[in-house]
Design an enzyme around this catalytic site. Structure first.
Site, PDB file in Angstrom:
ATOM      1  N   LYS A  19       9.508  -1.201  14.661  1.00 59.74           N
ATOM      2  CA  LYS A  19      10.018  -0.825  13.335  1.00 59.74           C
ATOM      3  C   LYS A  19      11.012   0.318  13.467  1.00 59.74           C
ATOM      4  O   LYS A  19      12.064   0.316  12.845  1.00 59.74           O
ATOM      5  CB  LYS A  19       8.862  -0.328  12.451  1.00 59.74           C
ATOM      6  CG  LYS A  19       8.027  -1.399  11.818  1.00 59.74           C
ATOM      7  CD  LYS A  19       7.281  -0.745  10.650  1.00 59.74           C
ATOM      8  CE  LYS A  19       5.893  -1.272  10.480  1.00 59.74           C
ATOM      9  NZ  LYS A  19       5.090  -0.508   9.544  1.00 59.74           N
ATOM     10  N   GLY A  23      -5.006  -2.248   5.272  1.00 60.77           N
ATOM     11  CA  GLY A  23      -4.156  -3.344   4.796  1.00 60.77           C
ATOM     12  C   GLY A  23      -4.774  -4.716   5.021  1.00 60.77           C
ATOM     13  O   GLY A  23      -4.862  -5.541   4.105  1.00 60.77           O
ATOM     14  N   ARG A  24      -5.246  -4.972   6.241  1.00 57.81           N
ATOM     15  CA  ARG A  24      -5.739  -6.324   6.543  1.00 57.81           C
ATOM     16  C   ARG A  24      -7.152  -6.576   5.993  1.00 57.81           C
ATOM     17  O   ARG A  24      -7.702  -7.655   6.194  1.00 57.81           O
ATOM     18  CB  ARG A  24      -5.645  -6.615   8.043  1.00 57.81           C
ATOM     19  CG  ARG A  24      -6.301  -5.591   8.941  1.00 57.81           C
ATOM     20  CD  ARG A  24      -5.870  -5.787  10.397  1.00 57.81           C
ATOM     21  NE  ARG A  24      -6.335  -4.712  11.262  1.00 57.81           N
ATOM     22  CZ  ARG A  24      -5.703  -3.573  11.443  1.00 57.81           C
ATOM     23  NH1 ARG A  24      -4.569  -3.329  10.802  1.00 57.81           N
ATOM     24  NH2 ARG A  24      -6.187  -2.646  12.260  1.00 57.81           N
ATOM     25  N   HIS A  55      -4.134 -34.204  17.678  1.00 60.20           N
ATOM     26  CA  HIS A  55      -2.996 -34.984  18.179  1.00 60.20           C
ATOM     27  C   HIS A  55      -1.912 -34.074  18.722  1.00 60.20           C
ATOM     28  O   HIS A  55      -0.762 -34.495  18.890  1.00 60.20           O
ATOM     29  CB  HIS A  55      -2.448 -35.870  17.062  1.00 60.20           C
ATOM     30  CG  HIS A  55      -3.480 -36.849  16.579  1.00 60.20           C
ATOM     31  ND1 HIS A  55      -3.570 -38.134  17.055  1.00 60.20           N
ATOM     32  CD2 HIS A  55      -4.517 -36.688  15.725  1.00 60.20           C
ATOM     33  CE1 HIS A  55      -4.595 -38.742  16.474  1.00 60.20           C
ATOM     34  NE2 HIS A  55      -5.196 -37.877  15.665  1.00 60.20           N
ATOM     35  N   GLU A  66      -4.546  -7.712  15.286  1.00 60.43           N
ATOM     36  CA  GLU A  66      -4.069  -6.374  14.913  1.00 60.43           C
ATOM     37  C   GLU A  66      -5.225  -5.370  14.989  1.00 60.43           C
ATOM     38  O   GLU A  66      -5.029  -4.197  15.265  1.00 60.43           O
ATOM     39  CB  GLU A  66      -3.457  -6.382  13.504  1.00 60.43           C
ATOM     40  CG  GLU A  66      -2.609  -5.155  13.227  1.00 60.43           C
ATOM     41  CD  GLU A  66      -1.731  -5.286  11.991  1.00 60.43           C
ATOM     42  OE1 GLU A  66      -0.521  -5.482  12.146  1.00 60.43           O
ATOM     43  OE2 GLU A  66      -2.258  -5.203  10.883  1.00 60.43           O
ATOM     44  N   LYS A 110       0.845  -1.196   0.000  1.00 60.22           N
ATOM     45  CA  LYS A 110       0.000   0.000   0.000  1.00 60.22           C
ATOM     46  C   LYS A 110       0.883   1.250   0.000  1.00 60.22           C
ATOM     47  O   LYS A 110       0.687   2.170  -0.777  1.00 60.22           O
ATOM     48  CB  LYS A 110      -0.909  -0.042   1.225  1.00 60.22           C
ATOM     49  CG  LYS A 110      -1.862   1.112   1.341  1.00 60.22           C
ATOM     50  CD  LYS A 110      -2.840   0.880   2.479  1.00 60.22           C
ATOM     51  CE  LYS A 110      -3.667   2.123   2.737  1.00 60.22           C
ATOM     52  NZ  LYS A 110      -4.610   1.957   3.843  1.00 60.22           N
ATOM     53  N   GLU A 170      10.616  -4.629   4.567  1.00 66.21           N
ATOM     54  CA  GLU A 170      10.739  -6.038   4.156  1.00 66.21           C
ATOM     55  C   GLU A 170      10.406  -6.189   2.670  1.00 66.21           C
ATOM     56  O   GLU A 170      11.123  -6.854   1.916  1.00 66.21           O
ATOM     57  CB  GLU A 170       9.776  -6.920   4.965  1.00 66.21           C
ATOM     58  CG  GLU A 170      10.086  -7.018   6.440  1.00 66.21           C
ATOM     59  CD  GLU A 170       9.354  -5.975   7.265  1.00 66.21           C
ATOM     60  OE1 GLU A 170       9.093  -4.860   6.751  1.00 66.21           O
ATOM     61  OE2 GLU A 170       9.038  -6.280   8.436  1.00 66.21           O
TER      62      GLU A 170
END
Ligand code: G6Q
Length: 549
Positions: free
Chosen positions: A514, A268-269, A386, A354, A207, A213
């Protein structure tokens, strides 16, 4: 001290009611009310939502609905739909529902209709996807582009990644998709090992187009491609961008004609429905992407128009609040019994934690008298059975669960699907009914154990039961049903955020780390001076530097 939420009449009534419900056993409620399943299940957009295995009765539901009213969730929903800046710490509107609106409803931002812009980008995506699939747009050496590598992180990765995994049965023949997110070079390098440069299309999804990253991975991928194909000119054929930042895209060297736009009012999410969904459309085809949008729109219409008492996201949200507020539930398990949903819990971790993992309320006060988002986690069944289900059955705390089941498999094979389904149904039944001491003892007696052994072993076999779960049953995992399922959780998150009086749409909590990483980065180089840090951080920096020699 009380806060505006805990002062509401509904909260206080719920608090008193929870004490009286504390001793109530769900299995007694089932025995007393044979129509409990009919009473406490609803369906919408092809999702059957069974919430009868919860510690609730009619009064609980009525009080939870009263809480919904007192929190004026409907008012907040209207403000969201009207394009008001409900993300008030970033002064942004929250209009991701417009991204999947076919046209039944109008969405405006800043006095302007936004659907024409949305549909224009969808058309641009459709043209691009068709050109790639039909080989009209090819790689630098004239090869068809069949391997799509998305480079993005957080909201620009988790949604499209989860959806591509979930809808693998619908993939276009011969197409592959990969997702690079982590700045750890191993992520990119391992994926590049399986890529042929002349067939690979990189989608740089960001965005802001400034995320460290993503930019680091994108530059490394670009260098790899140019080295493999021997020309800078190859970038134009093999890189496209999805962003709101045209300047940043151009500065990276991607022609803005190869850029797909989205807007500030898409968080964003919540962005997989926008051009951030381009890898989905490339992998599955545009028709399936539109089906995904249509499924989400069906859930939006349900959420917007259905009374709270029958509204799936509202009920799901209220039940979550019930357990976290009054039963000290600090975890929440998402357990899909469909292997294709193996990234669904990871996706919801971001969506829920978030959005609602926050401690500051609308007035800027620190919330001290109720918990907000629980810890979300999960693995597909039956693997989890399990592993960690032991704790769900016999641990000392209540962990509410959403089981997600599909009635039909994409890969029918013998009795696999019946076994899978028997397991999911058995788990919710076992969690609800439990096994008493006398039942455990009787079972051992039947197996011929001595009375001494029975008294030693039976307590360990007791399952307290009365552990709540919801079951979301869908006919089959399709683009449409997946769209509805994701939108169901998006709206659940919204409702909870309004009731908890927090801004679900910012994410200031990820900022400090950050900023400090930027400070530490140069200090990792030998010879560079250190800024003031605590002794632990200084010691760890020194250790790293020493091992670089
Ligand atoms: C999501 C967050 C966050 C964001 C990433 C990537 O809601 O805002 O996860 O999506 O930090 O950001 P960019 O898309 O700007 O690279």
């Amino acid at each position: 001290m009380t806060t505006p939420l805990t002062r509401t009449a509904a909260w206080q009534a719920l608090s008193a009611h929870a004490s009286s419900m504390g001793a109530t056993q769900m299995k007694d409620l089932f025995a007393a009310q044979p129509e409990r399943f009919q009473r406490f299940s609803r369906s919408a957009a092809d999702i059957l939502f069974d919430f009868s295995k919860n510690r609730i009765n009619d009064k609980t539901l009525q009080l939870l609905l009263q809480l919904y009213e007192e929190a004026d969730v409907a008012g907040a929903k209207n403000r969201m739909l009207a394009g008001e800046a409900i993300n008030f710490t970033e002064n942004r509107a929250v209009l991701h529902m417009a991204l999947r609106a076919g046209g039944k409803r109008s969405y405006q931002f800043g006095g302007k209709e936004i659907l024409p812009d949305v549909h224009q980008v969808l058309e641009q995506m459709a043209r691009f996807v068709a050109a790639i699939h039909h080989g009209e747009r090819r790689g630098f050496n004239g090869k068809k582009l069949t391997h799509f590598v998305n480079i993005g992180i957080g909201g620009s990765d988790l949604g499209p990644h989860m959806v591509c995994q979930a809808l693998k049965p619908y993939a276009k023949e011969g197409c592959h998709v990969d997702f690079v997110s982590n700045v750890d070079s191993s992520h990119l390098v391992e994926i590049l090992k399986n890529c042929r440069a002349d067939e690979t299309l990189f989608i740089v999804s960001s965005k802001t187009f400034t995320t460290q990253e993503t930019m680091t991975n994108a530059h490394s991928a670009r260098r790899w491609l140019v080295a493999a194909l021997g020309s800078d000119a190859a970038v134009a054929n093999h890189f496209v961008a999805v962003s709101t930042n045209a300047q940043g895209v151009a500065a990276f060297g991607i022609d803005t004609a190869n850029m797909f736009e989205f807007w500030d009012w898409v968080g964003g999410r919540f962005s997989l429905w926008s051009a951030i969904g381009l890898p989905i459309a490339l992998y599955l085809g545009m028709a399936q992407f539109r089906e995904l949008l249509a499924g989400a729109e069906a859930m939006d219409e349900h959420f917007i128009t259905t009374p709270a008492a029958d509204n799936l996201p509202v009920i799901l949200a209220l039940l979550g609040i019930w357990y976290s507020a009054f039963f000290a539930a600090r975890g929440y398990a998402i357990l899909p019994y469909d292997q294709y949903l193996n990234r669904f819990s990871a996706y919801l971790q971001q969506a829920e934690m978030e959005s609602n993992g926050k401690q500051t309320d609308y007035e800027g006060q620190t919330i001290s008298d109720y918990p907000t988002a629980p810890i979300i986690w999960g693995e597909p069944g039956t693997n989890g059975q399990h592993a960690f289900y032991q704790m769900l059955h016999q641990g000392t705390q209540i962990i509410p669960i959403d089981f997600i089941a599909t009635a039909r498999s994409h890969n029918p094979l013998g009795d696999h699907h019946a076994i899978l389904t028997a397991n999911v149904l058995a788990q919710s039944e076992a969690l609800m009914a439990g096994r008493s001491l006398s039942e455990a003892a009787e079972q051992l007696r039947q197996r011929g154990y001595s009375e001494d052994e029975i008294s030693r072993l039976a307590p360990h076999r007791v399952m307290p039961g009365n552990r709540p779960s919801n079951t979301l049953f869908i006919p089959q995992l399709t683009p449409r049903t997946l769209g509805s399922l994701i939108a169901l959780y998006e709206h659940k998150i919204f409702v909870q955020g309004v009731i908890w009086r927090i801004n679900s749409f910012d994410q200031w909590g990820v900022e400090l780390g950050k900023e400090l990483a930027q400070v530490i980065l140069p200090e990792l180089q030998p010879g560079n001076a250190n800024n003031p840090h605590d002794a632990s951080t200084l010691g760890l920096i020194a250790y790293y530097r020493q091992l670089q020699r």
